[in-house]
Scaffold this active site. Sequence first.
Site, mmCIF file in Angstrom:
data_model
loop_
_atom_site.group_PDB
_atom_site.id
_atom_site.type_symbol
_atom_site.label_atom_id
_atom_site.label_comp_id
_atom_site.label_asym_id
_atom_site.label_seq_id
_atom_site.Cartn_x
_atom_site.Cartn_y
_atom_site.Cartn_z
ATOM 1 N N HIS A 72 -59.400 -69.519 0.949
ATOM 2 C CA HIS A 72 -60.297 -70.315 1.246
ATOM 3 C C HIS A 72 -61.371 -70.749 0.130
ATOM 4 C CE1 HIS A 72 -59.735 -70.064 5.865
ATOM 5 N NE2 HIS A 72 -58.648 -70.397 5.287
ATOM 6 N N TYR A 200 -68.884 -72.392 10.896
ATOM 7 C CA TYR A 200 -69.932 -71.661 11.441
ATOM 8 C C TYR A 200 -70.789 -72.564 12.199
ATOM 9 C CZ TYR A 200 -69.471 -67.475 8.496
ATOM 10 O OH TYR A 200 -68.763 -66.432 7.970
ATOM 11 N N PRO A 292 -72.280 -59.324 11.021
ATOM 12 C CA PRO A 292 -70.855 -59.971 10.477
ATOM 13 C C PRO A 292 -70.983 -61.327 10.021
ATOM 14 C CG PRO A 292 -70.663 -59.358 12.722
ATOM 15 C CD PRO A 292 -72.099 -58.830 12.415
ATOM 16 N N LYS A 296 -69.942 -59.389 5.302
ATOM 17 C CA LYS A 296 -70.157 -58.437 4.182
ATOM 18 C C LYS A 296 -69.698 -57.042 4.556
ATOM 19 C CE LYS A 296 -71.249 -61.301 1.590
ATOM 20 N NZ LYS A 296 -70.256 -61.666 0.584
ATOM 21 N N TYR A 384 -71.885 -65.747 -0.421
ATOM 22 C CA TYR A 384 -70.844 -65.375 0.456
ATOM 23 C C TYR A 384 -69.448 -64.939 -0.242
ATOM 24 C CZ TYR A 384 -68.241 -66.838 4.716
ATOM 25 O OH TYR A 384 -67.191 -66.180 5.629
#
Length: 431
Positions: A72, A200, A292, A296, A384
């Site tokens: 992604h 998100y 979460p 990570k 990220y």
Amino acid sequence: MRTQVGIVGAGPAGLMLSHLLHRHGIDSVVLESRSRDHVEHRVRAGVLEQGSVDLLCRTGLGERLLREGLRHEGIELRFAGESHRVPMTELTGRAITVYGQQEVVKDLIAARLAAGGTILFEADVVRLDGLDSSSPVVRYRRDGREEELRCDFVAGCDGFHGVSRGAVPEGVLTSYERAYPFAWLGVLAAAAPAVQELVYAHHDRGFALYSMRSPEISRLYLQVAPDEDLAAWPDARIWAELRARLETVPGWSLTEGPVLEKSLTPMRSFVVEPMQWERLFLAGDAVHIVPPTGAKGMNLALADVALLGDAFAAWYGHGRTDLLAGYSTTALRRVWRAQHFSWWMTSMLHRLAHDDPYEAKLQTATLRYAATSRAYATSLAENYVGCPRSDHLGPAPAEAQPPTWPPRDTPCRPGAGGSDATTTQRRSTYS
Ligand code: FAS
Ligand code: PHB
């Protein structure tokens, strides 16, 4: 039984460490309290940072990952009826790969056993002795018998509820902790994801995350109360709440399907320092926990043992002590970067207090800034996809120099620092 490195725990940390040690010709034994079937089917993390993918590939574990993993290049932020993509690869040159933690564990177990490695399942470690001697002892129970493993070093990779952290004497460790007033309800569903990349979602009713495991399997999460009762969440209620929080963009709807698994994950931030004491080295969830939201947890565990593998290789191969002595200091730089990012993502996206409209406005302002500012989006993206390992591991042991002082602080961005750094100017979302 005797080995060079005794490893407690067959999660991503313990298994990867054993794999790395083997590649350096260093013997280890992994002791795991649960069965092989249990650890290979435990549904947990889903996102691999670029550095974790690189580590798995360069150590011979990339074949199925590259075949089945989903690469992604962006994530989506959904809030206030808006939808914004963060083009992470455009901004950083790096990407993530969606590949379930249980798949990483399966690949590692298969590789270790194929190489003749020793993983003792259903071996419950009860005590670590002699950690301040040159021959520590790992005491464990298996098949109803008390057994012991003598070794040169012990790697405590036994997760948050393991025994290793507790083997360090009182007064040595300092704990840093933050609990959050919510948990995540996670579902695995036989439903084709209705999204191409992770979503998100910030919503008045609470946070929601749309992830996946394959083109046929969705992985979704809901923010719920910290003491939520899973029995109060039949499938119909889960889907209704997911629709309420995610279907905020005109013309889009999620795909439902049979729920294969559901679980509750408490939210906490946790670190103990230092990550080592005498002949005990702690790694992964045994020594740090992150919410979460930043994806990570597993990646930090792998980063810890990548450091530890190099440090043991420098000791056994070259008699060097500096990387072992510096393990905690070096690892903690990445740990605290990930702690901050995970806290920041969690604070920005979750409903933190039910009657604080000012806080919700701050969150929306932060999300909009991340969605419209190249600088802010780049900061989110580089955290990220993960900071380049080279910022933290240094060169391979053979060429490694003793740590320079003061430590070299390189901006966490590929190509930064060198005068010959080149950046490719492309049409940008933020132009
Ligand atoms: P692990 O906990 O994976 O492994 C430790 C191992 O040690 C376990 O197999 C355990 O059985 C064993 N062990 C414990 N005590 C022992 C003893 N006394 N003797 C022998 N063995 C012992 N991270 C994300 O990034 N995204 C997520 O969505 C996410 N979801 C999660 C959901 C849950 C329920 C949990 C608990 C964690 C989740 N995490 C998530 C974090 C998770 O992925 C961890 O970061 C990752 O498992 C860390 O790997 P390890 O450090 O190897 O620890
Ligand atoms: C997952 O797919 O399990 C996942 C993805 C991203 C997160 C957490 C979990 O931040």
